[in-house]
Design an enzyme around this catalytic site. Structure first.
Site, PDB file in Angstrom:
ATOM      1  CG  ASP A  24      -1.937  -1.155   1.193  1.00  0.00           C
ATOM      2  OD1 ASP A  24      -1.894  -1.973   0.257  1.00  0.00           O
ATOM      3  OD2 ASP A  24      -2.736  -1.263   2.138  1.00  0.00           O
ATOM      4  CE  LYS A 126      -3.474  -4.414   1.285  1.00  0.00           C
ATOM      5  NZ  LYS A 126      -4.229  -3.585   2.226  1.00  0.00           N
ATOM      6  CB  CYS A 159      -2.318  -2.605   5.408  1.00  0.00           C
ATOM      7  SG  CYS A 159      -3.981  -1.939   5.149  1.00  0.00           S
TER       8      CYS A 159
HETATM    9  C1  C5J Z   1      -3.226   0.731   5.477  1.00  0.00           C
HETATM   10  C2  C5J Z   1      -4.968   1.965   6.540  1.00  0.00           C
HETATM   11  N1  C5J Z   1      -2.678   0.503   4.288  1.00  0.00           N
HETATM   12  N2  C5J Z   1      -4.189   2.391   7.526  1.00  0.00           N
HETATM   13  N3  C5J Z   1      -4.458   1.301   5.489  1.00  0.00           N
HETATM   14  O1  C5J Z   1      -2.624   0.474   6.507  1.00  0.00           O
HETATM   15  O2  C5J Z   1      -6.152   2.192   6.551  1.00  0.00           O
END
Ligand code: C5J
Length: 218
Positions: A24, A126, A159
């Protein structure tokens, strides 16, 4: 077998059975003026991972090893966004500075310029926090006989943690690189890493990227 100096004990891995997971590293989370910052978060806490990740990805590619990228986000009609997630994330799908927030195909949803995938590197979209839920990741790993994951990206306590926990339960050995994962909250970063390596490595191992780069450059 390569060995990396790690916590709680050295991490041994087979080079031909290890993938680098980059979670991400999206504009929505990392760019000044983006979604993450609009929530009052300090994006500098995430952006400090860009330099170490750039070096790691260059070394990983030079060694001919696999990299898999992920992106958190949803179909434009949000049909894959669980109602409970939307209820607690009402910004999802709304217009933001870089397009509709966390919507596939929008500028903000894509990976930052510095860490763009190259040809042949899969990008797993995802809908959840974990990279295994409702994705093709399990098949991608099976296809290449992957047994160990080097886990990087953002955010450490959300994540990254969810993915490491999912992977651990599925039998993968996970090395999390402290300088290549980031949280908006310094205390979550510190404790999130401690939790992974606690109790003899309850979810995995924690190391710094230079120790891994040294091993793969051999
Ligand atoms: C991730 C989030 N990628 N913090 N998303 O950690 O919402």
């Amino acid at each position: 077998m390569p060995t990396v100096d790690a916590s709680p004990v050295p991490f041994n891995f087979a080079l031909d059975r290890t993938a680098l997971l980059v979670i991400d590293m999206q504009r929505d989370f990392l760019l000044p003026g983006g979604f993450g910052e609009s929530l009052g978060n300090d994006v500098a806490q995430l952006r400090r991972t860009i330099g170490p990740l750039t070096s790691l990805m260059a070394a990983w590619r030079a060694a001919g090893l696999p990299i898999i990228h992920t992106r958190e986000g949803h179909e434009p009609d949000l049909s894959d966004c669980p109602p409970a997630k939307l209820a607690r994330g009402p910004m999802i799908g709304k217009p933001g500075r870089f397009g509709r927030i966390l919507v596939r195909g929008e500028y903000g949803h894509d990976i930052i310029d510095e860490l763009q995938p190259i040809d042949g590197e899969p990008v797993v979209d995802k809908p959840g926090k974990g990279a295994f839920y409702a994705t093709e990741l399990p098949e991608l790993l099976d296809k290449d006989g992957i047994e160990s994951l080097v886990v990087t990206g953002v955010t450490t306590e959300v994540c990254v943690h969810t993915t490491v926990r999912e992977a651990n339960d599925r039998g993968y050995e996970c090395l999390v690189l402290a300088d290549c994962v980031g949280s908006y909250f310094p205390e979550f970063q510190r404790v999130g890493l401690q939790m992974i390596a606690a109790q003899g490595g309850i979810f995995g191992w924690v190391a710094e990227s230079p120790a891994l780069i040294k091993e793969i450059a051999r």
